[in-house]
Scaffold this active site. Sequence first.
Site, mmCIF file in Angstrom:
data_model
loop_
_atom_site.group_PDB
_atom_site.id
_atom_site.type_symbol
_atom_site.label_atom_id
_atom_site.label_comp_id
_atom_site.label_asym_id
_atom_site.label_seq_id
_atom_site.Cartn_x
_atom_site.Cartn_y
_atom_site.Cartn_z
ATOM 1 N N ARG A 129 0.825 -1.216 0.000
ATOM 2 C CA ARG A 129 0.000 0.000 0.000
ATOM 3 C C ARG A 129 0.861 1.268 0.000
ATOM 4 O O ARG A 129 1.955 1.283 0.549
ATOM 5 C CB ARG A 129 -0.957 -0.030 1.205
ATOM 6 C CG ARG A 129 -1.914 -1.200 1.079
ATOM 7 C CD ARG A 129 -2.875 -1.285 2.219
ATOM 8 N NE ARG A 129 -3.767 -0.131 2.277
ATOM 9 C CZ ARG A 129 -4.621 0.094 3.269
ATOM 10 N NH1 ARG A 129 -4.681 -0.744 4.289
ATOM 11 N NH2 ARG A 129 -5.405 1.138 3.238
ATOM 12 N N ASP A 327 -15.343 3.114 3.455
ATOM 13 C CA ASP A 327 -15.141 1.686 3.729
ATOM 14 C C ASP A 327 -16.394 0.857 3.473
ATOM 15 O O ASP A 327 -16.370 -0.368 3.597
ATOM 16 C CB ASP A 327 -14.692 1.487 5.180
ATOM 17 C CG ASP A 327 -13.289 2.050 5.411
ATOM 18 O OD1 ASP A 327 -12.504 2.080 4.445
ATOM 19 O OD2 ASP A 327 -12.991 2.449 6.540
HETATM 20 C C1 S3P Z 1 -9.403 5.836 8.414
HETATM 21 C C2 S3P Z 1 -9.517 6.544 7.264
HETATM 22 C C3 S3P Z 1 -9.909 5.947 5.976
HETATM 23 C C4 S3P Z 1 -10.509 4.566 6.123
HETATM 24 C C5 S3P Z 1 -9.782 3.727 7.126
HETATM 25 C C6 S3P Z 1 -9.751 4.406 8.483
HETATM 26 C C7 S3P Z 1 -8.966 6.547 9.629
HETATM 27 O O1 S3P Z 1 -8.753 5.878 5.189
HETATM 28 O O2 S3P Z 1 -10.541 3.886 4.891
HETATM 29 O O3 S3P Z 1 -10.409 2.468 7.267
HETATM 30 O O4 S3P Z 1 -9.140 5.989 10.735
HETATM 31 O O5 S3P Z 1 -8.454 7.654 9.522
HETATM 32 P P1 S3P Z 1 -8.310 7.173 4.310
HETATM 33 O O6 S3P Z 1 -8.286 8.313 5.244
HETATM 34 O O7 S3P Z 1 -6.948 6.907 3.765
HETATM 35 O O8 S3P Z 1 -9.372 7.265 3.271
#
Ligand code: S3P
Length: 448
Positions: A129, A327
């Site tokens: 990732r 998500d």
């Molecule tokens: C999260 C932000 C999201 C989400 C992840 C949890 C967080 O990712 O997909 O499961 O806790 O800040 P992104 O901020 O990269 O979209």
Amino acid sequence: MAFTHTPTPLRASRAGALSGRIAVPGDKSISHRAIMLGALAVGDTVVHGLLEGEDILATIGAMRALGARITKAEDGAWHIAGVGVGGCLEPEGIIDYGNSGTGARLAIAIAGSHAFSATFTGDASLVKRPMGRIIEPLRRMGVQVLARSGDRLPLTVQGPDRLVPIEYRLPVPSAQVKSAVLLAGLNTPGTVTVIEPWATRDHTERMLAAFGATIEIETNSDGSRTIRLEGRPKLKPQPITVPGDPSSAAFPVVAATIVPGSEVTVEGILLNPTRTGLIDTLREMGADITIVNERLVGGEPVGDLAVKAAALRGVTVPAARAPAMIDEYPVLAVAAAMAEGDTVMEGIGELRVKESDRIAATIAGLKANGVEAEEGEDRMVVHGRATVPGGGTVTSHYDHRIAMSFLVLGLAAENPVTVDDTTAIATSFPDFGRLMTAAGAAFDTPHA
Ligand code: S3P
């Protein structure tokens, strides 16, 4: 993907209506932040309702490696004796973050704001990732980062003596990147500013304010938000109660909607508006979801979701809603499969860099079960049908949300749906199988 564990396949079959009350585990985003801010406060932070999934256990391990003392009391509460902002210790070993992108990105930022070196790695999914999105602002703050090619893990950070307080405009709609800049910003001698063109989940901001940091949030005329954090605060320990995770609630909510005759209440769910996009979308599709018993828990809005089965129709989900349900698209696609007409999901390119490429994994899972669907670079279209044939085997790519989404599909499809490996469910919702079975779901182990 090369994983060393033995896969755990599971099959979901059509059963009777689902019923009862379900309490899903604590919110994953808030659980990570509770442990991290507790570790950066001076004194004892007590956390109730913490998610005890593998992702959060990885954060507990990481914060211990950085010097915090973290223990679980007999009553189930977690106690964190923090080291104070700027007080972390150099970890002795490599920090292995397993499957957790959020945990890794936030902890890298915390470690990187200290004048020592720390090395992070992760599982076969996490090392694929992108980390460039946090490496770039950290470098601007003066952190040295040595990463594998393509800005991937494993990587090592080495902070300077004094970080540079930057102003940073988010190039991607990511609460993780925003939070990484703010958490590193805690240890800067000045004001760190983050501008987010799209409102993303704001748990870091809310919790920093609760811990006594000076943080200002301004909504600009174009809808963007400017967040200013004063560095080097003394964070004061807070009691935290973690509300139920709306991203976990999404599975029983969609299951109760698509399994005829169901009536389920999912209790104590976080209703922060930066997280409720799925509820809004399902309601637009015709879902019968009533929010009851609304209250505030630790400064966050919370309520119970009373869900009854309903016929759905396809809708277009606007790109602007993506951050509030990022998500939830795989399980929305499952609901869309059972809706009348097409569901179009726009502006979802970020799904390609989650625990798996969730656009590709979702489309493949739908097709394997007789549902027509198409993907674009940052969109999906699902052609709903009155009955879904099912009968397919879905590759989860060690992605918890892909695994749970397709088990939900199996509860409503004509034939059972098999998920090749459900091991990853333990990262965010270890009790998923037990809670869903108690509500009437039919899960079993398929024969080889
Ligand atoms: C999260 C932000 C999201 C989400 C992840 C949890 C967080 O990712 O997909 O499961 O806790 O800040 P992104 O901020 O990269 O979209």
